[in-house]
Design a protein around this motif. Sequence first.
Motif, PDB file in Angstrom:
ATOM      1  N   GLU A  84       0.803  -1.218   0.000  1.00  0.00           N
ATOM      2  CA  GLU A  84       0.000   0.000   0.000  1.00  0.00           C
ATOM      3  C   GLU A  84       0.835   1.266   0.000  1.00  0.00           C
ATOM      4  N   ASP A  85       2.071   1.220   0.484  1.00  0.00           N
ATOM      5  CA  ASP A  85       2.885   2.427   0.516  1.00  0.00           C
ATOM      6  C   ASP A  85       3.539   2.724  -0.832  1.00  0.00           C
ATOM      7  N   MET A  86       3.348   1.869  -1.836  1.00  0.00           N
ATOM      8  CA  MET A  86       3.908   2.116  -3.161  1.00  0.00           C
ATOM      9  C   MET A  86       2.954   2.856  -4.093  1.00  0.00           C
ATOM     10  N   ALA A  87       1.774   3.215  -3.611  1.00  0.00           N
ATOM     11  CA  ALA A  87       0.751   3.815  -4.472  1.00  0.00           C
ATOM     12  C   ALA A  87       1.212   5.100  -5.158  1.00  0.00           C
ATOM     13  N   PRO A  88       1.896   6.032  -4.483  1.00  0.00           N
ATOM     14  CA  PRO A  88       2.263   7.287  -5.166  1.00  0.00           C
ATOM     15  C   PRO A  88       3.181   7.097  -6.363  1.00  0.00           C
ATOM     16  N   LEU A  89       3.861   5.958  -6.447  1.00  0.00           N
ATOM     17  CA  LEU A  89       4.824   5.767  -7.540  1.00  0.00           C
ATOM     18  C   LEU A  89       4.185   5.299  -8.835  1.00  0.00           C
ATOM     19  N   LEU A  90       2.991   4.770  -8.766  1.00  0.00           N
ATOM     20  CA  LEU A  90       2.422   4.125  -9.947  1.00  0.00           C
ATOM     21  C   LEU A  90       2.177   5.114 -11.078  1.00  0.00           C
ATOM     22  N   THR A  91       1.916   6.373 -10.764  1.00  0.00           N
ATOM     23  CA  THR A  91       1.701   7.354 -11.829  1.00  0.00           C
ATOM     24  C   THR A  91       2.972   7.615 -12.629  1.00  0.00           C
ATOM     25  N   GLU A  92       4.133   7.300 -12.055  1.00  0.00           N
ATOM     26  CA  GLU A  92       5.398   7.515 -12.753  1.00  0.00           C
ATOM     27  C   GLU A  92       5.682   6.429 -13.784  1.00  0.00           C
ATOM     28  N   LEU A  93       4.859   5.387 -13.819  1.00  0.00           N
ATOM     29  CA  LEU A  93       5.100   4.321 -14.782  1.00  0.00           C
ATOM     30  C   LEU A  93       4.961   4.812 -16.225  1.00  0.00           C
ATOM     31  N   ARG A  94       4.168   5.851 -16.442  1.00  0.00           N
ATOM     32  CA  ARG A  94       3.964   6.343 -17.800  1.00  0.00           C
ATOM     33  C   ARG A  94       5.240   6.973 -18.366  1.00  0.00           C
ATOM     34  N   ASN A  95       6.204   7.323 -17.507  1.00  0.00           N
ATOM     35  CA  ASN A  95       7.458   7.913 -17.966  1.00  0.00           C
ATOM     36  C   ASN A  95       8.547   6.864 -18.195  1.00  0.00           C
ATOM     37  N   CYS A  96       8.204   5.608 -18.083  1.00  0.00           N
ATOM     38  CA  CYS A  96       9.211   4.540 -18.155  1.00  0.00           C
ATOM     39  C   CYS A  96       8.907   3.613 -19.321  1.00  0.00           C
ATOM     40  N   ARG A  97       9.921   2.875 -19.714  1.00  0.00           N
ATOM     41  CA  ARG A  97       9.753   1.815 -20.700  1.00  0.00           C
ATOM     42  C   ARG A  97       9.782   0.487 -19.968  1.00  0.00           C
ATOM     43  N   LEU A  98       8.676  -0.258 -20.030  1.00  0.00           N
ATOM     44  CA  LEU A  98       8.560  -1.513 -19.295  1.00  0.00           C
ATOM     45  C   LEU A  98       9.492  -2.572 -19.891  1.00  0.00           C
ATOM     46  N   PRO A  99       9.938  -3.512 -19.056  1.00  0.00           N
ATOM     47  CA  PRO A  99       9.577  -3.719 -17.648  1.00  0.00           C
ATOM     48  C   PRO A  99      10.414  -2.884 -16.685  1.00  0.00           C
ATOM     49  N   VAL A 100       9.768  -2.420 -15.636  1.00  0.00           N
ATOM     50  CA  VAL A 100      10.435  -1.747 -14.542  1.00  0.00           C
ATOM     51  C   VAL A 100       9.910  -2.352 -13.245  1.00  0.00           C
ATOM     52  N   ALA A 101      10.531  -1.970 -12.149  1.00  0.00           N
ATOM     53  CA  ALA A 101      10.119  -2.483 -10.846  1.00  0.00           C
ATOM     54  C   ALA A 101       9.917  -1.313  -9.896  1.00  0.00           C
ATOM     55  N   VAL A 102       8.830  -1.367  -9.156  1.00  0.00           N
ATOM     56  CA  VAL A 102       8.582  -0.394  -8.103  1.00  0.00           C
ATOM     57  C   VAL A 102       9.381  -0.835  -6.882  1.00  0.00           C
ATOM     58  N   GLN A 103      10.160   0.075  -6.316  1.00  0.00           N
ATOM     59  CA  GLN A 103      11.084  -0.292  -5.246  1.00  0.00           C
ATOM     60  C   GLN A 103      10.843   0.559  -4.003  1.00  0.00           C
ATOM     61  N   ALA A 104      10.888  -0.106  -2.860  1.00  0.00           N
ATOM     62  CA  ALA A 104      10.951   0.562  -1.558  1.00  0.00           C
ATOM     63  C   ALA A 104      12.305   0.241  -0.955  1.00  0.00           C
TER      64      ALA A 104
END
Length: 937
Positions: A84-104
């Motif tokens: 749940e603490d990774m929610a603010p990062l998901l909007t930044e996915l549009r600036n990336c080329r997949l695959p990427v990983a959300v990291q804490a």
Amino acid sequence: MSGPQESTSFAALRGQLQESAATFAGGPDALEGILLGMVDDVDRAVREPLEIFPVCHHSPASALAMARRLREKQPKVVYLELCEDMAPLLTELRNCRLPVAVQAFAGDVDGFPADWAPLSVVAPVTEASAEYQAIAYALDTPGVELVLVDRSSDHVFQWDRRGEHAEEAATPPEEAEAALHGEAVGVEIGDLRPRFAELEEHLLRHGKVRHWSEWWHQYVEVPLGDSDHDTYRQVMFLIGSLFRRLAPGEGSRVRVDEDRERYMWTRMREHLTATGTDPKDCLYVCGAFHAASRVEEFGVHGGSGTFTISPRTATTWQYGLIPSSHAAIEAQFGLAAGSVSIAATEWAKSLKRTRVKPFRLEGQAGTKKPGKKTAAALAPAPQSAVAADKLTGFLRRPPVLDGLDEAELLGWSVDIVRAARRNGYLASTADAIAVFETSILLAGMRDRAKPTPYDFQDAAVTCIEKDSVPGRRDVRRLVEIMMGGDRIGQVGYDSLPPLARDVYDRLAPLELKLEQRGVRRALLDMASRPELQACSDVLWMLRRLMPQGAARPIMGERGLGERSIQESWDLALGTHQRALIELGYEGVSLEQVLEQRLRRDAYGAQATTATVLAAVEDATLYLRSRRLSDELGTHALKVLATERSVDGAPEVLRRVRALLAYYRTSEPVLPSWIESFVKTGYAHYCTLLPTAFRDEDATVGQVAAMLGFLFSMESLALSLGCDRTQLELAVAQSHPDEPSKTALLWAAQVQLGTLSRAELRARCDELLDNPLVVPAYPRYLSGFVHALEPVPGLADVVVEAVSNAFGRLPDTVLLPWLPLLITTLRSGASDLAPLLIREAGRIFPGRLAALDTWVPPWRMPQKDPFAAARPKPAPDVHRGATLLTTHPSTCDAVAELLGYDGVWAGPAAGPNPSGGAVLTARHPVTADALESLLAGG
């Protein structure tokens, strides 16, 4: 927990399974309980008012079903199984080329053991995943809310033990791309794999496949690819229930799984209560393993108040996006090599076959621009109250035979032969035909009408690889590349932390595309472009902070007092983007991060004096910070005073000499801390010297470094108030037992003047004359060679000692210990060998013909070096000071200048009429002493 109320939807299936259990087991027993329990789990999950959408991690079938369902249902709230603490990062996915990983990421821990640091949690995202479809739908659809309901990153480490993390983070393969996630703990979104080893082995053996990824593709992905929504859900519920009920009773892992399910349902009920949302307008996306949950808190009407979410620790977490890759995901979660790439290929084929329009974030890098949007949105499809039984028909339906696509298989065969030839294989058209036929043969042996990519891979290895791999890649790896390759993601500039963006901005004058993967060659000519000096500073700091290979200097160096006017670098910042991003978690600039690391190294519990001095040197070299250098140098004094060993003496000597040379040439006065360090070090090493000579753990190199510090810093230490008597007493109290340290002590005595060179030569001769000592003579020589560090003037004596040994000892004695001598000198004194070789070159003749008549200097008779320059006066020669009496005008002028009115004396009478230097004749003792001193007597 009481069992769920049975519905009539699956009554027929219950009856069939009950009869099958009685037939195969011979009566009601545990098998019947398992089979009927699975049906109950499916029935319970299907009847839940809040629609549960079970998924499998990176499954094209799940992604396809998700895209269909989102367009049909159009939910207003999407609950997603993700921290749940990774929610603010998901909007930044549009600036990336997949695959990427959300990291804490947490560098400093508070509430966890210190040896766990740093803590890292990653959740990889690919386009061919149901999670990404849900994220893209929720973020780009107005009025839709995305809620992450899984445990926080802090709870990941609260609930799990560190030993389990080592199992989750698989050992990465040899490819560098597989290490993109590092040692991070992976969040297994939608993980679906049997935890019962015997069950997995049974499925693989009877499915005639080699690994789990191939079984899943053959028996789940393909059948569910074209199925309707209800069939997909019920089959995934059934598989999740099967794996859950047959999982072994691992108490800790089962506890964590159930706590995660309680956590997620608690969060969803809290959100529904707070917002008043109708559960029918929501969609819960989770792994099929958790969808078939049996905890009391399951469902919107489940039990409440029985589970309490523990508070987070005081650890500060930082969040960001890091590049990922197919190989990194496979290594992270234990998937077969190439399975994620094959899944991406199947995803693309499924989209083309079914014409399903997937969801993509607007502006997503690496994807095609979307077409024109329709003006009116699709109306949500009506949802039936109770889903009909689709499991019975699916389980009884014979497998659909997918016809052979010869064009596709021929294309694969031609492409793999072409790729093999480029990589050194002697492949031909005949091999392409063999691969084609073998793929069909293998598929037939495995009861498949159509060869899968895994069948084709086995056939290619069989027909092409033969017995050796001529290039860097084998055929299996070539097939993976051909099927889509190890696609590597990239984090966009706007989604980078401030430090990473600052690095790219400061390196912009290089005019290189540093965000791309691969090596870029940078040429810096600071003489013609002074502005590149700032880029050089950044590159040297990156070399200090980032992994090897990110910034590698080809030409140019940076040392104390040295600056290159031209440099050449190999830069791979795009390849090491993850490391650059994680630097951004430590600070907002390179200078801040470097200062923090230097302080951490200097003030760490294991810091030594050499470590602190290295931090001082780096602070001066990279930061040019006099403030930080003085602070760390003052701390080095405290660390030196607490050390009771001499392990770091060589490193301390080297770094202090370098710092002294730098400050003497660049500063008007020495810093106060280095003066205090020399003074303290002189007294400290004098105190430890007698103990070090007797200590068996202290090497001869370490003791020589101590003496080197004392002798080389002696003049500065004495000028600061130290007493030389302390050093003399320390040497007098030293009584070593080891031959090498004994020779080192003799050299120190020669330097102090308590032992003459003649006496040292005599002792060396005594060693050669004693047959009991001759075997240990190489160790004495090792000590003499190490003595060149504190007493470099003994080089001629060391050459003499070695030459005498080779000249006097017979071959029967010399040859056995000759290897010992060579290995000893190479291992312990390789840096001092040039000084010894240079001295030998000065003494020995330069030509072979002169060697027969050459006499060593130490065997020549000793002569008075001043005898030839001192002529003996004849007895009748006038030795007086006749020059002054012959030309008195000079003396008269000096006397007049001084105001002295003198009278010249007449010539003396008697046996010495010269009237000259009568003082030496009256007092000859001084002249005799001077003569004796000059003659070396």
